[in-house]
Scaffold this active site. Structure first.
Site, PDB file in Angstrom:
ATOM      1  N   ASN A 135      32.494   4.076  -3.720  1.00  0.00           N
ATOM      2  CA  ASN A 135      31.178   3.474  -4.013  1.00  0.00           C
ATOM      3  C   ASN A 135      31.211   2.804  -5.383  1.00  0.00           C
ATOM      4  O   ASN A 135      32.250   2.757  -6.032  1.00  0.00           O
ATOM      5  CB  ASN A 135      30.082   4.542  -3.922  1.00  0.00           C
TER       6      ASN A 135
ATOM      7  N   PRO B 253      32.515  18.559   1.468  1.00  0.00           N
ATOM      8  CA  PRO B 253      31.729  19.695   0.947  1.00  0.00           C
ATOM      9  C   PRO B 253      30.736  19.188  -0.097  1.00  0.00           C
ATOM     10  O   PRO B 253      30.997  18.182  -0.767  1.00  0.00           O
ATOM     11  CB  PRO B 253      32.783  20.593   0.297  1.00  0.00           C
ATOM     12  N   ASP B 254      29.607  19.852  -0.220  1.00  0.00           N
ATOM     13  CA  ASP B 254      28.617  19.458  -1.238  1.00  0.00           C
ATOM     14  C   ASP B 254      28.900  20.243  -2.524  1.00  0.00           C
ATOM     15  O   ASP B 254      28.703  21.466  -2.574  1.00  0.00           O
ATOM     16  CB  ASP B 254      27.194  19.723  -0.730  1.00  0.00           C
ATOM     17  N   ILE B 255      29.341  19.539  -3.541  1.00  0.00           N
ATOM     18  CA  ILE B 255      29.821  20.206  -4.761  1.00  0.00           C
ATOM     19  C   ILE B 255      28.676  20.880  -5.523  1.00  0.00           C
ATOM     20  O   ILE B 255      28.740  22.064  -5.861  1.00  0.00           O
ATOM     21  CB  ILE B 255      30.540  19.181  -5.671  1.00  0.00           C
ATOM     22  N   VAL B 256      27.617  20.115  -5.778  1.00  0.00           N
ATOM     23  CA  VAL B 256      26.544  20.653  -6.615  1.00  0.00           C
ATOM     24  C   VAL B 256      25.824  21.807  -5.882  1.00  0.00           C
ATOM     25  O   VAL B 256      25.450  22.813  -6.511  1.00  0.00           O
ATOM     26  CB  VAL B 256      25.593  19.507  -7.065  1.00  0.00           C
TER      27      VAL B 256
ATOM     28  N   PHE C  16      21.723  14.815  -9.435  1.00  0.00           N
ATOM     29  CA  PHE C  16      21.109  13.493  -9.446  1.00  0.00           C
ATOM     30  C   PHE C  16      20.754  13.165  -7.995  1.00  0.00           C
ATOM     31  O   PHE C  16      21.378  13.701  -7.075  1.00  0.00           O
ATOM     32  CB  PHE C  16      22.087  12.424  -9.964  1.00  0.00           C
TER      33      PHE C  16
ATOM     34  N   LYS D 250      16.049  17.008  -1.868  1.00  0.00           N
ATOM     35  CA  LYS D 250      17.403  17.427  -2.283  1.00  0.00           C
ATOM     36  C   LYS D 250      17.342  18.589  -3.276  1.00  0.00           C
ATOM     37  O   LYS D 250      18.173  19.493  -3.238  1.00  0.00           O
ATOM     38  CB  LYS D 250      18.161  16.242  -2.915  1.00  0.00           C
TER      39      LYS D 250
ATOM     40  N   LYS E  80      19.309  21.783  -1.909  1.00  0.00           N
ATOM     41  CA  LYS E  80      20.537  22.169  -2.628  1.00  0.00           C
ATOM     42  C   LYS E  80      20.291  23.336  -3.578  1.00  0.00           C
ATOM     43  O   LYS E  80      21.184  23.765  -4.293  1.00  0.00           O
ATOM     44  CB  LYS E  80      21.107  20.954  -3.381  1.00  0.00           C
TER      45      LYS E  80
HETATM   46  O1  PMT Z   1      28.276   5.889 -12.708  1.00  0.00           O
HETATM   47  P1  PMT Z   1      27.216   4.842 -13.026  1.00  0.00           P
HETATM   48  O2  PMT Z   1      27.674   3.455 -12.644  1.00  0.00           O
HETATM   49  O3  PMT Z   1      26.722   4.953 -14.432  1.00  0.00           O
HETATM   50  O4  PMT Z   1      25.957   5.127 -12.081  1.00  0.00           O
HETATM   51  C1  PMT Z   1      25.218   6.298 -12.238  1.00  0.00           C
HETATM   52  C2  PMT Z   1      24.803   6.903 -10.886  1.00  0.00           C
HETATM   53  C3  PMT Z   1      23.873   5.940 -10.164  1.00  0.00           C
HETATM   54  C4  PMT Z   1      26.051   7.167 -10.028  1.00  0.00           C
HETATM   55  C5  PMT Z   1      24.097   8.271 -11.215  1.00  0.00           C
HETATM   56  O5  PMT Z   1      23.001   8.048 -12.044  1.00  0.00           O
HETATM   57  C6  PMT Z   1      23.646   8.962  -9.938  1.00  0.00           C
HETATM   58  O6  PMT Z   1      22.571   8.706  -9.410  1.00  0.00           O
HETATM   59  N1  PMT Z   1      24.502   9.910  -9.427  1.00  0.00           N
HETATM   60  C7  PMT Z   1      24.299  10.593  -8.149  1.00  0.00           C
HETATM   61  C8  PMT Z   1      24.938   9.809  -7.045  1.00  0.00           C
HETATM   62  C9  PMT Z   1      24.842  10.487  -5.699  1.00  0.00           C
HETATM   63  O7  PMT Z   1      25.825  10.701  -5.079  1.00  0.00           O
HETATM   64  O8  PMT Z   1      23.628  10.835  -5.352  1.00  0.00           O
HETATM   65  P2  PMT Z   1      23.254  11.594  -3.925  1.00  0.00           P
HETATM   66  O9  PMT Z   1      21.780  11.458  -3.834  1.00  0.00           O
HETATM   67  O10 PMT Z   1      24.079  11.016  -2.827  1.00  0.00           O
HETATM   68  O11 PMT Z   1      23.681  13.090  -4.170  1.00  0.00           O
HETATM   69  C10 PMT Z   1      22.768  14.093  -4.638  1.00  0.00           C
HETATM   70  C11 PMT Z   1      23.483  15.056  -5.545  1.00  0.00           C
HETATM   71  O12 PMT Z   1      24.467  15.765  -4.799  1.00  0.00           O
HETATM   72  C12 PMT Z   1      24.218  14.422  -6.707  1.00  0.00           C
HETATM   73  O13 PMT Z   1      24.085  15.263  -7.813  1.00  0.00           O
HETATM   74  C13 PMT Z   1      25.670  14.390  -6.243  1.00  0.00           C
HETATM   75  O14 PMT Z   1      26.582  14.475  -7.348  1.00  0.00           O
HETATM   76  C14 PMT Z   1      25.737  15.635  -5.385  1.00  0.00           C
HETATM   77  N2  PMT Z   1      26.708  15.621  -4.303  1.00  0.00           N
HETATM   78  C15 PMT Z   1      26.576  14.747  -3.274  1.00  0.00           C
HETATM   79  C16 PMT Z   1      27.459  14.799  -2.215  1.00  0.00           C
HETATM   80  C17 PMT Z   1      28.506  15.750  -2.244  1.00  0.00           C
HETATM   81  N3  PMT Z   1      29.372  15.824  -1.262  1.00  0.00           N
HETATM   82  N4  PMT Z   1      28.608  16.596  -3.274  1.00  0.00           N
HETATM   83  C18 PMT Z   1      27.734  16.556  -4.298  1.00  0.00           C
HETATM   84  O15 PMT Z   1      27.842  17.319  -5.258  1.00  0.00           O
END
Ligand code: PMT
Length: 404
Positions: free
Chosen positions: A210, A305-308, A323, A337, A341
């Protein structure tokens, strides 16, 4: 790495003979790694020319509030947003009085009023003016409002008087500026931050990924280190150097990131998942390059897997923050979320806009917990990271006090 690397400093110069020292200050701040822009009051231009400051800073000097051309390029609001710190040096008695009263009748006063960044003030004036009750009251007002007052030096003055009121020497100001970025709010804490994208290999030459640049996560790591935390950054592939005082673990895939996160979570106080983790990976990684044959190639993807969420599910979980990158219904999706989570807080990020979110210099987010919702202003990622770290460290302290 130089101590002020990645720091954007707006140097405000006001009218006073010490303005000649500001030229040297630009250089000293740059030597320390800072990116410097200069704004001057009209009175300052009587003491030192904008051309000198422009040549030294390498950037146009900001002079006028009501100049349409200048405002169209980088107006006072953009300047206020751009700066990680505003340093007023020299700050005349008149300018200090205006600042204390929230006046905004020129570019520099308006920028100081508009900015969310800290403002540091290096006064310079005649010893009699410095001793006046009105000046003392104005200084006390600014101190009480959180302005960083850098004090004055003592000695012979341009007017022939001897006493306090000389502007601090440039190197003293640089040392004070460096100290301002170190808050100590997370001293003794261990912080783990994930950043950047993950790459999920399809074959030896292709991957799914991405647009994450890592800028937001790296800025958070830098802010956590400045706040005194032992900071570990687990990063997918980016082009960014490791921030100073931050231990960097480079990973590629979501599964690598999970393994590093689980190892690091032990003894961690605050975990922030800023990485844009790929939700899915190819069901199998082909050992050889996939050859072009059919018009349509069908891929089977399996969920990562979902890390957070995994970290939030650990028996001795840290204060866990995620985030949420959303293109629509930001708050609703982020709140879902947060609950699903089992996070302590979530930072909702609108990624439908090109000026914030992925690979941008600025960002604007909502900080959401079970019972609060706070919209933060549009800020440079460095400045936003410091605001977020400050707010999260306060939450962490509250949590510790509630259940030691
Ligand atoms: O890196 P930059 O260019 O500065 O951009 C910043 C950003 C837009 C990437 C950042 O601000 C941001 O929004 N990061 C979260 C991106 C994301 O994957 O969001 P999500 O809504 O898909 O995931 C929700 C949360 O679960 C996030 O904390 C993510 O890290 C976590 N996650 C998601 C999927 C996964 N398999 N494991 C996770 O831990």
């Amino acid at each position: 790495m130089a101590p002020l690397t990645n720091k954007r400093i707006l140097l405000g110069v006001t009218g006073g003979i010490a303005a000649y020292k500001s030229a040297d200050l630009v250089r000293r701040l740059q030597d320390a790694g800072a990116e410097v822009r200069v704004a001057m009051t009209r009175a300052a231009t009587e003491f030192i020319t904008p051309l000198t400051m422009q040549a030294l800073s390498g950037k146009p000097v900001h002079l006028d509030l009501l100049d349409t051309e200048a405002e169209a390029a980088m107006g006072h609001i953009e300047l206020a947003r751009w700066a990680d710190l505003v340093v007023i040096a020299p700050a005349s008695a008149d300018f200090i009085a205006k600042l204390a009263h929230g006046q905004a009748d020129d570019l520099l006063t308006a920028t100081c009023l508009a900015t969310a960044a800290p403002v540091a003030v290096a006064p310079a004036m005649n010893q009699g003016m410095w001793a006046k009750a009105s000046t003392c009251e104005n200084i006390a007002t600014l101190e009480s409002r959180g302005f960083a007052m850098l004090g004055v030096g003592e000695g012979s003055q341009a007017c022939g008087d001897i006493g306090p009121g000389r502007m601090q020497e440039p190197l003293t100001i640089v040392a004070a500026v460096e100290a301002l970025f170190k808050t100590g709010k997370l001293a003794g804490r261990k912080v783990v931050i994930t950043a950047g994208p993950t790459r999920e290999a399809l074959d030896p030459v292709r991957f799914l990924s991405n647009h994450s640049s890592g800028k937001m996560g790296y800025a958070l790591a830098e802010a956590a280190a400045e706040a005194g935390a032992e900071t570990l950054l687990i990063s997918g592939p980016t082009n960014l150097p490791a921030p100073e005082r931050v231990r960097l673990i480079s990973v590629t895939s979501a599964r690598d990131m999970l393994a590093a996160a689980l190892e690091a979570a032990d003894g961690c106080d605050l975990f922030i998942g800023c990485a844009a983790v790929a939700d899915y990976r190819p069901g199998s990684e082909e050992p050889l390059k996939i050859k072009k044959s059919d018009d349509i190639l069908t891929l089977t993807l399996v969920k990562n897997p979902d890390i957070v969420a995994t970290v939030a599910g650990l028996p001795h979980r840290p204060f866990t923050v995620g985030f949420a990158a959303e293109t629509h219904d930001l708050e609703a999706h982020a709140s879902r979320k947060l609950a699903e989570k089992k996070l302590d807080a979530i930072i909702a990020n609108d990624v439908s806009r090109s000026d914030i979110g992925f690979n941008s210099e600025d960002n604007q987010v909502l900080l959401i917990t079970d019972d609060t919702r706070e919209a933060l202003p549009l800020l440079g990622k460095g400045q936003l990271a410091r605001v977020l770290i400050e707010k999260l460290s306060t939450r962490l302290d509250e949590r510790r006090r509630a259940s030691p």
